[in-house]
Scaffold this motif. Structure first.
Motif, PDB file in Angstrom:
ATOM      1  N   LEU A  68       2.272  -7.943  15.078  1.00  0.00           N
ATOM      2  CA  LEU A  68       2.965  -7.907  16.340  1.00  0.00           C
ATOM      3  C   LEU A  68       4.023  -8.958  16.421  1.00  0.00           C
ATOM      4  CD1 LEU A  68       2.918  -6.938  19.231  1.00  0.00           C
ATOM      5  CD2 LEU A  68       1.320  -8.745  19.820  1.00  0.00           C
ATOM      6  N   SER A  69       3.790  -9.815  15.791  1.00  0.00           N
ATOM      7  CA  SER A  69       4.959 -11.091  15.908  1.00  0.00           C
ATOM      8  C   SER A  69       6.067 -10.720  14.922  1.00  0.00           C
ATOM      9  CB  SER A  69       3.929 -12.417  15.270  1.00  0.00           C
ATOM     10  OG  SER A  69       5.215 -13.311  15.251  1.00  0.00           O
ATOM     11  N   LEU A  70       6.078 -10.159  14.075  1.00  0.00           N
ATOM     12  CA  LEU A  70       6.917  -9.596  12.953  1.00  0.00           C
ATOM     13  C   LEU A  70       7.825  -8.610  13.888  1.00  0.00           C
ATOM     14  CD1 LEU A  70       8.795  -9.572  10.278  1.00  0.00           C
ATOM     15  CD2 LEU A  70       6.726  -7.943   9.847  1.00  0.00           C
ATOM     16  N   GLU A 105      -0.217   1.635  28.363  1.00  0.00           N
ATOM     17  CA  GLU A 105       0.205   0.445  28.181  1.00  0.00           C
ATOM     18  C   GLU A 105       0.662   0.153  26.900  1.00  0.00           C
ATOM     19  OE1 GLU A 105      -3.465   1.489  28.886  1.00  0.00           O
ATOM     20  OE2 GLU A 105      -2.411   1.708  31.000  1.00  0.00           O
ATOM     21  N   ASP A 106       0.564   0.968  26.041  1.00  0.00           N
ATOM     22  CA  ASP A 106       0.963   0.765  24.366  1.00  0.00           C
ATOM     23  C   ASP A 106       2.701   0.912  24.298  1.00  0.00           C
ATOM     24  OD1 ASP A 106      -1.558   0.083  23.587  1.00  0.00           O
ATOM     25  OD2 ASP A 106      -2.028   2.359  23.322  1.00  0.00           O
ATOM     26  N   SER A 107       3.199   1.404  25.452  1.00  0.00           N
ATOM     27  CA  SER A 107       4.549   1.827  25.624  1.00  0.00           C
ATOM     28  C   SER A 107       5.216   0.651  25.271  1.00  0.00           C
ATOM     29  CB  SER A 107       4.914   2.324  27.077  1.00  0.00           C
ATOM     30  OG  SER A 107       6.258   2.536  27.010  1.00  0.00           O
ATOM     31  N   ALA A 108       6.172   0.464  24.386  1.00  0.00           N
ATOM     32  CA  ALA A 108       7.174  -0.663  24.238  1.00  0.00           C
ATOM     33  C   ALA A 108       8.358  -0.402  24.170  1.00  0.00           C
ATOM     34  CB  ALA A 108       6.273  -1.502  22.970  1.00  0.00           C
ATOM     35  N   PRO A 161      -0.291   6.673   7.021  1.00  0.00           N
ATOM     36  CA  PRO A 161       0.228   7.206   8.287  1.00  0.00           C
ATOM     37  C   PRO A 161       0.265   6.661   9.588  1.00  0.00           C
ATOM     38  CG  PRO A 161      -0.820   8.755   6.792  1.00  0.00           C
ATOM     39  CD  PRO A 161      -1.239   7.415   6.046  1.00  0.00           C
ATOM     40  N   SER A 162      -1.030   6.138  10.104  1.00  0.00           N
ATOM     41  CA  SER A 162      -1.194   5.704  11.231  1.00  0.00           C
ATOM     42  C   SER A 162      -0.442   4.316  11.603  1.00  0.00           C
ATOM     43  CB  SER A 162      -2.677   5.645  11.634  1.00  0.00           C
ATOM     44  OG  SER A 162      -3.283   4.506  10.892  1.00  0.00           O
ATOM     45  N   GLY A 163      -0.449   3.474  10.473  1.00  0.00           N
ATOM     46  CA  GLY A 163      -0.139   2.165  10.648  1.00  0.00           C
ATOM     47  C   GLY A 163      -1.029   1.046  10.678  1.00  0.00           C
ATOM     48  N   ALA A 164      -2.366   1.661  10.887  1.00  0.00           N
ATOM     49  CA  ALA A 164      -3.338   0.651  11.365  1.00  0.00           C
ATOM     50  C   ALA A 164      -3.709  -0.388  10.388  1.00  0.00           C
ATOM     51  CB  ALA A 164      -4.344   1.628  11.947  1.00  0.00           C
ATOM     52  N   SER A 165      -3.445  -0.088   9.128  1.00  0.00           N
ATOM     53  CA  SER A 165      -4.012  -0.778   7.920  1.00  0.00           C
ATOM     54  C   SER A 165      -2.955  -1.902   7.797  1.00  0.00           C
ATOM     55  CB  SER A 165      -4.399   0.036   6.856  1.00  0.00           C
ATOM     56  OG  SER A 165      -5.386   0.965   7.218  1.00  0.00           O
ATOM     57  N   GLY A 166      -1.876  -1.782   7.969  1.00  0.00           N
ATOM     58  CA  GLY A 166      -1.050  -2.785   7.866  1.00  0.00           C
ATOM     59  C   GLY A 166       0.476  -2.309   7.672  1.00  0.00           C
ATOM     60  N   VAL A 167       1.401  -3.298   7.326  1.00  0.00           N
ATOM     61  CA  VAL A 167       2.869  -2.648   6.885  1.00  0.00           C
ATOM     62  C   VAL A 167       3.646  -3.229   5.994  1.00  0.00           C
ATOM     63  CG1 VAL A 167       3.052  -2.447   9.501  1.00  0.00           C
ATOM     64  CG2 VAL A 167       3.662  -4.575   8.773  1.00  0.00           C
ATOM     65  N   ILE A 168       4.464  -2.781   5.392  1.00  0.00           N
ATOM     66  CA  ILE A 168       5.390  -3.495   4.442  1.00  0.00           C
ATOM     67  C   ILE A 168       6.798  -3.785   4.823  1.00  0.00           C
ATOM     68  CG2 ILE A 168       6.054  -1.158   3.845  1.00  0.00           C
ATOM     69  CD1 ILE A 168       6.290  -2.267   0.959  1.00  0.00           C
ATOM     70  N   LEU A 169       7.194  -5.095   4.763  1.00  0.00           N
ATOM     71  CA  LEU A 169       8.431  -5.255   5.251  1.00  0.00           C
ATOM     72  C   LEU A 169       9.522  -5.411   4.082  1.00  0.00           C
ATOM     73  CD1 LEU A 169      10.218  -6.622   7.450  1.00  0.00           C
ATOM     74  CD2 LEU A 169       9.518  -8.758   6.682  1.00  0.00           C
ATOM     75  N   ILE A 170      10.545  -4.844   4.290  1.00  0.00           N
ATOM     76  CA  ILE A 170      11.523  -4.594   3.203  1.00  0.00           C
ATOM     77  C   ILE A 170      12.927  -5.174   3.447  1.00  0.00           C
ATOM     78  CG2 ILE A 170      12.600  -2.898   1.772  1.00  0.00           C
ATOM     79  CD1 ILE A 170      10.503  -0.944   2.079  1.00  0.00           C
ATOM     80  N   LYS A 171      13.289  -6.022   2.841  1.00  0.00           N
ATOM     81  CA  LYS A 171      14.649  -6.584   2.793  1.00  0.00           C
ATOM     82  C   LYS A 171      15.566  -6.223   1.717  1.00  0.00           C
ATOM     83  CE  LYS A 171      13.071 -10.378   5.947  1.00  0.00           C
ATOM     84  NZ  LYS A 171      13.063 -11.971   6.066  1.00  0.00           N
ATOM     85  N   ALA A 172      15.172  -5.900   0.914  1.00  0.00           N
ATOM     86  CA  ALA A 172      15.970  -5.268  -0.222  1.00  0.00           C
ATOM     87  C   ALA A 172      17.294  -4.521   0.062  1.00  0.00           C
ATOM     88  CB  ALA A 172      15.213  -4.559  -1.405  1.00  0.00           C
ATOM     89  N   PRO A 173      18.494  -5.135   0.004  1.00  0.00           N
ATOM     90  CA  PRO A 173      19.594  -4.347   0.785  1.00  0.00           C
ATOM     91  C   PRO A 173      19.764  -2.969   0.231  1.00  0.00           C
ATOM     92  CG  PRO A 173      20.269  -6.282   0.065  1.00  0.00           C
ATOM     93  CD  PRO A 173      18.863  -6.211  -0.515  1.00  0.00           C
ATOM     94  N   GLN A 213       7.437  -7.689   1.516  1.00  0.00           N
ATOM     95  CA  GLN A 213       6.469  -8.478   1.942  1.00  0.00           C
ATOM     96  C   GLN A 213       5.323  -7.353   2.559  1.00  0.00           C
ATOM     97  OE1 GLN A 213       6.823 -11.883   4.397  1.00  0.00           O
ATOM     98  NE2 GLN A 213       9.072 -11.930   3.756  1.00  0.00           N
ATOM     99  N   ILE A 214       3.942  -7.433   2.579  1.00  0.00           N
ATOM    100  CA  ILE A 214       2.898  -6.787   2.975  1.00  0.00           C
ATOM    101  C   ILE A 214       2.118  -7.616   4.037  1.00  0.00           C
ATOM    102  CG2 ILE A 214       0.834  -5.558   2.448  1.00  0.00           C
ATOM    103  CD1 ILE A 214       1.895  -4.728  -0.319  1.00  0.00           C
ATOM    104  N   LEU A 215       1.916  -7.129   5.032  1.00  0.00           N
ATOM    105  CA  LEU A 215       1.171  -7.716   6.299  1.00  0.00           C
ATOM    106  C   LEU A 215       0.193  -6.731   6.610  1.00  0.00           C
ATOM    107  CD1 LEU A 215       4.480  -8.694   6.497  1.00  0.00           C
ATOM    108  CD2 LEU A 215       3.575  -9.909   8.347  1.00  0.00           C
ATOM    109  N   THR A 216      -0.938  -7.303   6.826  1.00  0.00           N
ATOM    110  CA  THR A 216      -2.446  -6.602   7.343  1.00  0.00           C
ATOM    111  C   THR A 216      -2.911  -7.252   8.400  1.00  0.00           C
ATOM    112  OG1 THR A 216      -3.596  -8.054   5.675  1.00  0.00           O
ATOM    113  CG2 THR A 216      -2.704  -5.915   4.928  1.00  0.00           C
ATOM    114  N   ASP A 217      -2.394  -8.632   8.837  1.00  0.00           N
ATOM    115  CA  ASP A 217      -3.044  -9.039  10.113  1.00  0.00           C
ATOM    116  C   ASP A 217      -2.262  -8.558  11.376  1.00  0.00           C
ATOM    117  OD1 ASP A 217      -2.653 -11.698  12.107  1.00  0.00           O
ATOM    118  OD2 ASP A 217      -4.645 -11.488  11.228  1.00  0.00           O
TER     119      ASP A 217
END
Length: 347
Positions: free
Chosen positions: A139-141, A168-171, A236-248, A130-134
Motif C-alpha cells: 500500500l505504501s509503495l 470503499e476499495d475505489s482508489a 492474477p489477483s495480486g493478493a500474494s504480493g507484487v513485483i516492483l520493476i525499475k529496469a528501464p 524487488q518483490i514485496l509481500t507485506d
C-alpha cells in the motif's frame, strides 16, 4: 526632405536592432553609419567605420564594398538583402552545429543511463527488481508511486480478486496528482460494467479526472509510473504480493504493451447527462453499458462493429441488445431507438 531623413533614420535604427547579437556592436554601428552616409571616399570610410581595422572587417564580411569609377575608388554599403545572406548562413551553420552537439549530448546521456542501469542490475539486482509481500508495504509503495509521477500514471485492472471488491476499495488518483497535470489512464476489463461495485469504481475514477477505457480479456493487473517503474502482481489477483520493476528496458516494454491495449480499448465517459445517474440493479434503469449500446444502435452500427468498439464478444453484444429491446418493449431496432430517445436514454 526632413520626413525622408526621419524615415531613413528609423529604417537604419531597425536594421541596427535586428543586427543585435548577430554582429559585434562596433560592426553593426559601422554598417549603420555607412547606410546613413552612402558612398564615400577611402579617407572618409575609416571615419564612418570607426577605425581602419573595423573598415577592413566590414569589407571582409561583405557589408561594405569598393566601387571603381575610372581612376577613382569609393566605398559603398552593401544592400542589406545581400549583406545579410552571409550572416544568416553563418547563423544557420552555428545553429546546426549546436543542434548536432545537443543531439550528441542526448545520445551520450542515454548511453550513460543504459550503462548505469546495467551496472546497477549486475551489482545490485534488488534495486532493479524487488518483490514485496507485506500488505502495508505494498500500500505504501502504491501511494509512493503515484505521488512520484511527473507525466503519466497508468493502470490495468482485471476482475480477479480473492476478497470481494467493495465500493470503499475505489482508489482514484489523488487530487494532488491530477492538479499538477499528470495524465492518469486506466484500462478495466469489461466485467466491471456488469457489476454495481465495478460500475461505481469506474464512474468515481472518471469523476476524479482519470481517463478510462474498457477491453475484453485483460490478462493482468499493472501500475506504471512514467517510464521509471512498474508494479505487477505475483498472482492474477495480486493478493500474494507484487513485483516492483525499475529496469528501464522492461519498464519501456510494459509501457509499450499498455499503449497497444489503450489503442484497442473502448473509451468510457461519465454517465452524467445521459440520465439522472442510473445505477445497475434499479428497476427499469439501464446500466451505463446499456446506454452506450443504445447510442451505438442509434448510429446504425451493426453488432460486429459494436463488439469491436466495446471489446465484447458478438454473443455478449447480442444478449445485451436483446435485453435492451425487452426493457423498451420494442420489436425492431428502429422502434428501440425512438423509445430510447423518448425515455432520455440517448444524449
Amino acid at each position: 526632405m526632413h520626413k525622408k531623413s526621419e524615415d531613413l533614420d528609423d529604417s537604419i535604427g531597425q536594421i541596427a536592432e535586428l543586427l543585435d547579437g548577430l554582429l559585434p556592436n562596433r560592426l553593426a554601428d559601422g554598417y549603420a553609419s555607412f547606410l546613413r552616409q552612402g558612398e564615400c571616399s577611402e579617407e572618409d570610410a575609416v571615419e564612418y567605420a570607426g577605425s581602419a581595422e573595423c573598415l577592413v572587417e566590414l569589407i571582409n564580411r561583405g557589408l561594405v564594398h569598393r566601387v571603381l569609377d575610372g581612376d577613382v575608388t569609393t566605398l559603398r554599403p552593401t544592400d542589406p538583402t545581400l549583406a545579410f545572406r552571409d550572416i544568416i548562413h553563418d547563423l544557420q551553420e552555428r545553429l546546426t552545429k549546436s543542434s548536432g552537439q545537443l543531439i550528441n549530448a542526448h545520445n551520450r546521456l542515454n548511453g550513460i543511463q543504459r550503462a548505469f542501469s546495467r551496472l546497477v542490475f549486475e551489482q545490485d539486482p534488488e534495486e532493479a527488481v524487488q518483490i514485496l509481500t507485506d500488505p502495508q508495504k505494498i500500500l505504501s509503495l502504491s501511494l509512493s508511486l503515484i505521488n512520484s509521477a511527473q507525466s503519466d500514471f497508468l493502470g490495468l485492472h482485471t476482475w480477479r480478486f480473492d476478497i470481494p471488491l467493495r465500493k470503499e476499495d475505489s482508489a482514484p488518483p489523488p487530487l494532488g496528482v491530477t492538479s499538477r497535470k499528470v495524465r492518469c489512464r486506466s484500462i478495466y476489463s469489461t466485467e466491471y460494467f456488469d457489476n454495481e461495485v465495478g460500475y461505481h469504481i469506474i464512474q468515481n475514477s472518471i469523476a476524479e479526472g482519470e481517463e478510462v477505457r474498457i477491453i475484453r480479456n485483460l490478462v493482468m493487473k499493472m501500475k506504471l509510473v512514467d517510464e521509471d517503474a512498474a508494479m505487477l502482481p505475483l498472482t492474477p489477483s495480486g493478493a500474494s504480493g507484487v513485483i516492483l520493476i525499475k529496469a528501464p528496458v522492461v519498464v519501456k516494454a510494459l509501457r509499450h504493451y499498455f499503449e497497444l491495449l489503450w489503442a484497442r480499448a473502448a473509451p468510457v465517459t461519465s454517465s452524467s447527462g445521459a440520465m439522472p445517474a442510473p445505477m445497475p440493479g434499479q428497476p427499469n434503469a439501464p446500466s451505463e453499458l446499456q446506454l452506450q449500446l443504445v447510442e451505438m444502435m442509434a448510429l446504425g452500427l451493426k453488432d460486429e462493429s459494436i463488439a469491436n468498439r466495446t471489446g465484447m464478444s458478438l454473443r455478449t453484444v447480442r444478449r445485451h441488445i436483446s435485453t435492451i429491446m425487452e426493457m423498451l418493449s420494442a420489436e425492431t431496432r428502429f422502434t428501440a431507438g425512438v423509445l430510447a430517445a423518448k425515455h432520455g436514454w440517448i444524449k
